[in-house]
Design an enzyme around this catalytic site. Structure first.
Site, PDB file in Angstrom:
ATOM      1  N   LYS A 115      71.508  34.583  96.128  1.00 24.72           N
ATOM      2  CA  LYS A 115      72.336  33.748  97.014  1.00 24.72           C
ATOM      3  C   LYS A 115      73.272  34.541  97.924  1.00 24.72           C
ATOM      4  O   LYS A 115      73.331  34.256  99.133  1.00 24.72           O
ATOM      5  CB  LYS A 115      73.121  32.744  96.175  1.00 24.72           C
ATOM      6  CG  LYS A 115      72.248  31.715  95.478  1.00 24.72           C
ATOM      7  CD  LYS A 115      73.062  30.844  94.522  1.00 24.72           C
ATOM      8  CE  LYS A 115      72.175  29.837  93.814  1.00 24.72           C
ATOM      9  NZ  LYS A 115      72.931  29.026  92.812  1.00 24.72           N
ATOM     10  N   TYR A 118      80.519  30.496  89.311  1.00 26.23           N
ATOM     11  CA  TYR A 118      80.530  29.038  89.183  1.00 26.23           C
ATOM     12  C   TYR A 118      81.806  28.514  88.536  1.00 26.23           C
ATOM     13  O   TYR A 118      82.914  28.931  88.925  1.00 26.23           O
ATOM     14  CB  TYR A 118      79.284  28.555  88.418  1.00 26.23           C
ATOM     15  CG  TYR A 118      77.996  29.110  88.940  1.00 26.23           C
ATOM     16  CD1 TYR A 118      77.642  28.960  90.276  1.00 26.23           C
ATOM     17  CD2 TYR A 118      77.119  29.802  88.107  1.00 26.23           C
ATOM     18  CE1 TYR A 118      76.455  29.478  90.767  1.00 26.23           C
ATOM     19  CE2 TYR A 118      75.920  30.321  88.599  1.00 26.23           C
ATOM     20  CZ  TYR A 118      75.603  30.148  89.932  1.00 26.23           C
ATOM     21  OH  TYR A 118      74.433  30.653  90.407  1.00 26.23           O
ATOM     22  N   TYR A 163      63.302  28.757  99.281  1.00 28.76           N
ATOM     23  CA  TYR A 163      64.382  28.995  98.315  1.00 28.76           C
ATOM     24  C   TYR A 163      63.801  29.336  96.940  1.00 28.76           C
ATOM     25  O   TYR A 163      64.245  30.296  96.281  1.00 28.76           O
ATOM     26  CB  TYR A 163      65.271  27.761  98.216  1.00 28.76           C
ATOM     27  CG  TYR A 163      66.334  27.873  97.153  1.00 28.76           C
ATOM     28  CD1 TYR A 163      67.410  28.739  97.290  1.00 28.76           C
ATOM     29  CD2 TYR A 163      66.237  27.133  95.971  1.00 28.76           C
ATOM     30  CE1 TYR A 163      68.377  28.862  96.305  1.00 28.76           C
ATOM     31  CE2 TYR A 163      67.195  27.242  94.969  1.00 28.76           C
ATOM     32  CZ  TYR A 163      68.261  28.108  95.143  1.00 28.76           C
ATOM     33  OH  TYR A 163      69.216  28.227  94.161  1.00 28.76           O
ATOM     34  N   SER A 206      69.567  33.288  91.031  1.00 30.63           N
ATOM     35  CA  SER A 206      70.736  32.992  91.868  1.00 30.63           C
ATOM     36  C   SER A 206      71.447  34.238  92.396  1.00 30.63           C
ATOM     37  O   SER A 206      72.332  34.119  93.254  1.00 30.63           O
ATOM     38  CB  SER A 206      71.734  32.134  91.091  1.00 30.63           C
ATOM     39  OG  SER A 206      71.249  30.824  90.941  1.00 30.63           O
ATOM     40  N   VAL A 240      70.060  32.941  86.365  1.00 32.03           N
ATOM     41  CA  VAL A 240      69.539  32.415  85.098  1.00 32.03           C
ATOM     42  C   VAL A 240      68.396  33.281  84.562  1.00 32.03           C
ATOM     43  O   VAL A 240      67.964  33.102  83.420  1.00 32.03           O
ATOM     44  CB  VAL A 240      69.085  30.948  85.234  1.00 32.03           C
ATOM     45  CG1 VAL A 240      70.280  30.052  85.518  1.00 32.03           C
ATOM     46  CG2 VAL A 240      68.003  30.792  86.301  1.00 32.03           C
TER      47      VAL A 240
END
Length: 604
Positions: free
Chosen positions: A67, A241, A189, A64, A259
């Protein structure tokens, strides 16, 4: 000298290694077998210097952390309005894989959660013969400063087990957020999440964001400032988050986790931080990554509230004292010692704020000094604000300097660092002016490296440097006309504005020359001792004294008064000419010193 910053990173790495909470991400089977003990910390400054400790070369998938970079590419391609129409910029308060879509429109809350990241990926188009993923991978590589590859095993595992992300993509397609077939979007992705990086790569990527989109290692402007500004803003509020609020209060830097165990944090204008440690907490963030970031933010004062000003190098100039001597007139033997050994005394001029970035550049300069440097003069006169972290690191740096046989000297008129060194066993030599500090170092070098050379405390007038070119007969004729005077300690010899009073030859004692400063304070210019001369420079200022001259201790001089010099010019023009030739030669040698000092002052 060992860097206090490197030493600090080793200490916290050892301490935080004891944290055993969390476990590696296991939803993707190919990632479950990672070594949970892997732990690396890397810090890269905006001027391209890197500190690293631990497993910084161990590769893992970016996940992530990809992103914000893909989001930035979409912003660069389409502009703010077009991207905002597809993905919002509001914190969701939900976990990274939640279905956080706006009622009615289906617009994801932000680009840091999976739904928003899928949307951002869908906005990237093929261009210039490069596919969507090729453009994404090229961007990541430019941010990292090297070509990055993909872990095909992780990618296939993502394809086989990424059902929730595939469902999110189809849901987004139903709202026309993703406008075409979602399958290629999902594949790209998964592939972008499977790009392999190490802790060093992530640190450089974070530093590139901190450096307004310019890679500090390669100098390439990877992304314009406007999309960087938006990316960092969304990272601040959404990057961690449903733990974003706690992160912002305890760390206070734009950040993103993955992660795969990576975490990046960005202090704009100053530094990029990366931490790698696979065990994750309940929010999907690296346990050690969070702990390291919190510790660094607290100890190094990296929270954006404390480090609000843009960082730049605090080093205004760095040079050895041969480039800008004190201007003290010395015997030829002493001048030769300083010519040979002056490189052992360095002057480092500081300016601006000593926050983390400024302190880091200062400590780095101290740590990289040559082994034969014996004295370091830190000039603090242009320093504005000094953070607590600066005081602590400078205290450690001073101890390291002493351990390596190097003495720290300060120019600290405002006593900025007085408290830092108040209780040290060995006092730090501290001066108000650069001239005084350099003079002290010169004397130390002469005493240390001059072998049997002893600075004279008392001389005959013929030993004065200015008179050395004269023939014995001329010297004797002048000496016969001189007048001996004694000045007690503290007594003023000449005042500013007085007319030319003659040429003074110091036989014993010390003389201080000073001048009015810009705000009325007295500025110390030079110290003169036995064998030196003063007074003649008034002839270059409309016969008016430009400095105040005072005895620092009981001082004995021989004087050729103004009246005596006039008599010599009338009665013995040849002798007068020889006198002025000798004084002119001495004056030119001093002008040369002043010009060299001025050149140092003018350079940046």
């Amino acid at each position: 000298m060992e860097s206090p910053i490197e030493n600090y990173l080793r200490i916290i790495h050892e301490e935080i290694s004891d944290l055993r909470d969390g476990k590696p991400y296991s939803t993707i089977p190919a990632m479950a077998s990672v070594n949970p003990d892997n732990f690396g910390i890397c810090l890269t400054t905006v001027d391209g210097y890197m500190y690293e400790v631990g497993d910084t070369r161990e590769e893992f998938t970016i996940q992530s952390i990809s992103k914000p970079f893909t989001y930035g590419l979409a912003l660069s391609d389409l502009g703010m309005d077009a991207v905002d129409a597809k993905v919002d910029v509001e914190p969701s308060g939900d976990a990274f894989n939640e279905i956080s879509l706006a009622p009615g429109t289906g617009r994801p809350s932000n680009a840091m959660i999976n739904a928003g990241a899928l949307t951002a990926t869908s906005l990237i188009r093929s261009r210039g013969g490069n596919t969507r993923f090729k453009r994404i991978a090229n961007l990541y590589s430019q941010f990292a400063g090297r070509q990055l590859g993909v872990d095909e095993e992780i990618y296939r595992s993502e394809l086989d087990h990424g059902h929730r992300n595939r469902a999110l993509a189809y849901l987004l397609r139903s709202f026309e957020i993703i406008e075409n077939d979602p399958t290629p979007v999902v594949e790209d992705y998964f592939r972008q999440c499977s790009v392999m990086v190490n802790c060093m790569d992530l640190s450089v990527m974070a530093a590139t964001l901190a450096n307004s989109g310019r890679n500090p290692m390669t100098g390439v402007q990877v992304m314009d400032l406007l999309p960087v500004e938006r990316v960092l803003s969304v990272m601040t509020t959404c990057g961690m988050y449903d733990d974003a609020g706690a992160w912002l209060t305890s760390v206070g830097m734009p950040a993103k986790s993955g992660v795969g165990g990576g975490t990046i944090a960005v202090l704009p204008g100053q530094v990029g931080l990366a931490v790698y440690s696979p065990p994750l907490d309940d929010h999907g963030n690296s346990v050690r990554g969070v702990a390291t970031s919190q510790r660094l933010s607290r100890d190094m004062e990296l929270h954006f509230v404390r480090a609000a000003r843009a960082g730049r190098s605090a080093i205004r100039a760095s040079y050895d004292i041969t480039a800008a001597p004190s201007g003290i007139r010395r015997a030829d033997e002493a001048v030769e010692v300083l010519r040979e050994e002056g490189h052992r005394a360095m002057v480092i001029e500081l300016n601006g704020d000593l926050l983390f970035a400024g302190t880091e550049s200062m400590v780095r300069e101290l740590s990289s000094l040559a082994e034969d440097v014996a004295y370091v003069i830190l000039d603090l006169r242009r320093v504005d604000e000094v953070a607590d972290v600066s005081l602590r690191l400078l205290g450690e740096a001073r101890e390291n300097l002493l351990d390596s046989g190097c003495e720290l000297v300060l120019i600290d008129r405002e006593n900025t660092l007085a408290e830092t060194f108040r209780d040290v066993e060995r006092p730090v030599p501290t001066f108000d002016t650069r001239t005084a500090a350099v003079e002290w170092c010169e004397n130390e070098l002469i005493a240390r490296y001059g072998e049997h050379l002893v600075l004279p405390t008392e001389v005959e007038v013929g030993q004065c440097v200015a008179l050395s070119p004269l023939k014995p007969a001329h010297l004797a004729a002048l000496t016969h006309r001189m007048e001996e005077r004694i000045y007690e300690k503290g007594q003023v010899v000449r005042r500013v504005g007085q007319s030319f009073g003659g040429v003074f030859f110091i036989l014993a004692g010390k003389i201080l020359t000073s001048a009015p400063g810009p705000t009325g304070e007295r500025l110390r210019l030079s110290t003169l001792s036995a064998g030196m001369t003063f007074g003649e420079l008034a002839l270059g200022s409309d016969d008016r004294q430009e400095t105040t001259v005072k005895a620092l201790e009981r001082t004995r001089v021989d004087v050729l008064t103004a009246q005596t010099i006039e008599e010599i010019e009338e009665e013995d023009p040849r002798l007068a000419a020889e006198l002025w030739k000798a004084l002119t030669r001495d004056a030119y040698s001093r002008v040369d010193l002043y010009l060299r000092e001025t050149a140092v002052r003018m350079r940046d």
